[in-house]
Design a protein around this motif. Structure first.
Motif, mmCIF file in Angstrom:
data_model
loop_
_atom_site.group_PDB
_atom_site.id
_atom_site.type_symbol
_atom_site.label_atom_id
_atom_site.label_comp_id
_atom_site.label_asym_id
_atom_site.label_seq_id
_atom_site.Cartn_x
_atom_site.Cartn_y
_atom_site.Cartn_z
ATOM 1 N N ILE A 59 -29.881 -9.688 45.122
ATOM 2 C CA ILE A 59 -31.038 -8.894 45.894
ATOM 3 C C ILE A 59 -31.606 -8.119 44.419
ATOM 4 O O ILE A 59 -31.054 -7.232 43.881
ATOM 5 N N LEU A 60 -33.019 -8.658 43.877
ATOM 6 C CA LEU A 60 -33.612 -7.945 43.024
ATOM 7 C C LEU A 60 -34.447 -6.692 43.459
ATOM 8 O O LEU A 60 -34.768 -6.701 44.710
ATOM 9 N N GLY A 61 -34.671 -5.840 42.585
ATOM 10 C CA GLY A 61 -35.462 -4.740 43.077
ATOM 11 C C GLY A 61 -36.504 -4.658 42.017
ATOM 12 O O GLY A 61 -36.540 -5.294 40.911
ATOM 13 N N SER A 62 -37.165 -3.166 41.803
ATOM 14 C CA SER A 62 -38.412 -3.161 41.031
ATOM 15 C C SER A 62 -37.722 -3.039 39.362
ATOM 16 O O SER A 62 -36.585 -3.076 39.498
ATOM 17 N N GLY A 63 -38.557 -2.999 38.721
ATOM 18 C CA GLY A 63 -38.054 -3.320 37.271
ATOM 19 C C GLY A 63 -36.603 -2.985 36.931
ATOM 20 O O GLY A 63 -36.056 -3.515 36.265
ATOM 21 N N VAL A 65 -33.245 -12.785 46.063
ATOM 22 C CA VAL A 65 -34.397 -12.119 47.085
ATOM 23 C C VAL A 65 -35.198 -10.979 46.113
ATOM 24 O O VAL A 65 -34.816 -10.126 45.440
ATOM 25 N N VAL A 66 -36.596 -11.384 46.371
ATOM 26 C CA VAL A 66 -37.529 -10.216 45.724
ATOM 27 C C VAL A 66 -38.508 -9.812 46.812
ATOM 28 O O VAL A 66 -38.510 -10.299 47.863
ATOM 29 N N SER A 67 -38.866 -8.576 46.703
ATOM 30 C CA SER A 67 -39.906 -8.037 47.615
ATOM 31 C C SER A 67 -41.291 -8.757 47.306
ATOM 32 O O SER A 67 -41.700 -9.117 46.131
#
Lengths: 204, 288
Positions: free
Chosen positions: B56-60, B84-86
């Motif tokens: 799960i990836l998130g902001s920078g 997984v990206v938003s």
């Protein structure tokens, strides 16, 4: 007057690279590094180039750099000339700048963002981290202190950078390896790959 | 004394039903939630041939740290990766592609630097051949067919009002189920041909996160799947979860960390002062 990185490799004897954060530049750090006391410390330690990544604070940098260059001309020290240059952003990361510091035995001065710290330490360069004391409810200070305690980096004070610049000279000898060694007989910690293997039952 | 009205019977029946459901749900939750400390599996169990992991990836900042964590990823063990990206986070998606390309490049360099005769390692040497063979089957699984990037809607946009956040979060939750259940097939309507494809189309074996808001919702979705044992999520021991608190957190846990500390299978912290938080945080030293 920009520092020409393409040809700079040969003529740059010792470089100090300052990164202030791209989105919200740490203006006090720009002022601090161009303050006469910092410039003098850099010259005494034999630096020939000062390169500042100033982000959106171009005007502030130009003003302060102009004053600093002028006073360098008016009061030349016996040591080598210090060239001051700057740029706003670098699209492909700061790899080139870190390598420049690495091969010239210089120093990196950075704001205390965790991204910058992690990026700079991969190059095994002496790093001075300067927490932004104006930010409220921020963990920069905690991180900088904890990292300094483990000898990964030096903590600099935005009000007076000179002591940290001079301290960086001897820091390279006692600087701790980063990231910590995760295999072999000098193993200090588990690696994340090892933890993943443990969880799924991949055992060597 | 007149008998109580029918509505009263209905009410008490309803209450009894609620209490029973509540007790049952609590017992189920207690059984699916991890025990105090993670117990490594007994060594005799054969590790899976093919696995799918969900990252799960998130902001920078979260994305940066995630790829530092994964720097030694072994694609011969972790044969399919779902990132997984938003929605709107092009940066993280781009970084995932670059990371996969770097993995491929690393493997090419490794292959070319080997001596030609040792390129096919672990051919039957002698009597120990059979045991060797089991290790030798593992080959790197690289390239676009071995990873996918899944996009889920953002739970809360910047400046979004708190009133509408529950609705957008619900939207994110509902979009999380298909991402968890399977990665998209290479060809539409094609059944998996190999164990690797089967693993890619199955629930993930491992969910890795370091704390963006999306992660809280995805972990919640994985709990719901485990609660109802959908596709054997619980009985087959799928979706083990690991949370790595940010390297920037020295003395206190982040909000996502506080929400997930009792829920994930392993909760890792990178600074000693956080060791044992909520009775569960494991101190592992700096991992990034």
């Amino acid at each position: 007057m920009e520092v020409n990185l393409a040809t700079g490799g040969k003529s740059i004897a010792k470089a100090c690279f300052v990164t202030t954060g791209a989105t919200a530049p740490f203006e006090a750090l720009i002022e601090s590094v161009l303050h006469p006391s910092s410039i003098e410390a850099l010259q005494n330690a034999g630096y020939t180039h000062l390169l500042v990544q100033y982000g959106a604070a171009k005007k502030l940098f130009d003003d302060r750099a102009k004053i600093a260059r002028q006073s360098l001309l008016e009061h030349p020290l016996k040591t080598e000339h210090l060239e001051i240059g700057g740029f706003d952003f670098s699209l492909d990361g700061l790899k080139e700048q870190f390598q420049l510091v690495q091969c010239s035995n210089g120093v990196v001065i950075s704001h205390a963002g965790s991204g910058s710290i992690l990026a700079a330490l991969r190059y095994q360069v002496p790093l001075i981290v300067v927490p932004n004391t104006l930010l409220l409810d921020n963990h920069q200070d905690e991180l900088a202190n904890a990292m300094a305690k483990s000898n990964y980096l030096l903590r600099g004070d935005v009000k007076n950078l000179a002591p940290a610049i001079l301290e960086a000279e001897n820091f390279k000898q006692k600087m701790a390896q980063f990231p910590p060694i995760t295999s072999g007989k000098h193993r200090e910690t588990k690696s994340f790959a090892g933890i993943m293997d443990e969880m799924l039952g991949f055992v060597e | 004394m007149a008998p109580p009205p029918a509505s009263l019977w209905a009410l008490s029946f309803f209450l009894a039903l609620l209490v029973t459901l509540f007790v049952a749900a609590t017992l189920r939750l207690l059984s699916i939630l991890p025990h105090v400390r993670f117990q490594p599996k007994p060594l005799c169990k054969q590790p899976p041939v093919a696995t799918r992991i969900l990252i799960i990836l998130g902001s920078g900042g979260h994305t940066h740290e995630m790829f530092y964590l994964l720097r030694d990823l072994d694609t011969s063990k972790y044969t399919h990766r779902t990132y997984v990206v938003s929605s709107g986070d092009a940066f993280s998606a781009q970084r995932a592609v670059e990371f996969e390309q770097a993995l491929e490049q690393r493997e090419t360099v490794k292959f070319e630097s080997k001596e030609p005769e040792s390129r096919n390692p672990d051919v039957f040497l002698n009597g120990t051949g059979i045991e060797k063979q089991q290790h030798a089957v593992r080959t790197p699984h690289l390239g676009p067919e071995n990873y996918n990037i899944a996009i889920v809607p953002r739970a809360r946009k910047i400046h979004q009002s708190l009133f509408t956040t529950p609705f957008t979060s619900l939207h994110t939750l509902l979009s999380s189920f298909p991402v968890l259940l399977s990665s998209p097939p290479l060809l539409p309507d094609q059944l998996p041909q190999t164990p690797y494809e089967a693993a890619a189309r199955d629930l993930p074996d491992l969910v890795i996160t370091n704390g963006p808001a999306t992660a809280v919702i995805l972990v919640l979705a994985s709990l719901i799947l485990k609660f109802f044992n959908i596709r054997g999520a619980q009985s087959r021991g799928k979706m083990k979860s690991v949370y790595v608190e940010s390297f920037a957190r020295v003395k206190t846990l982040s909000l996502s960390g506080r929400l997930l500390v009792r829920v994930v299978d392993r909760f890792l912290v990178q600074w000693e002062e956080l060791e044992g938080k909520a009775g569960r945080a494991e101190y592992c030293g700096i991992l990034v």
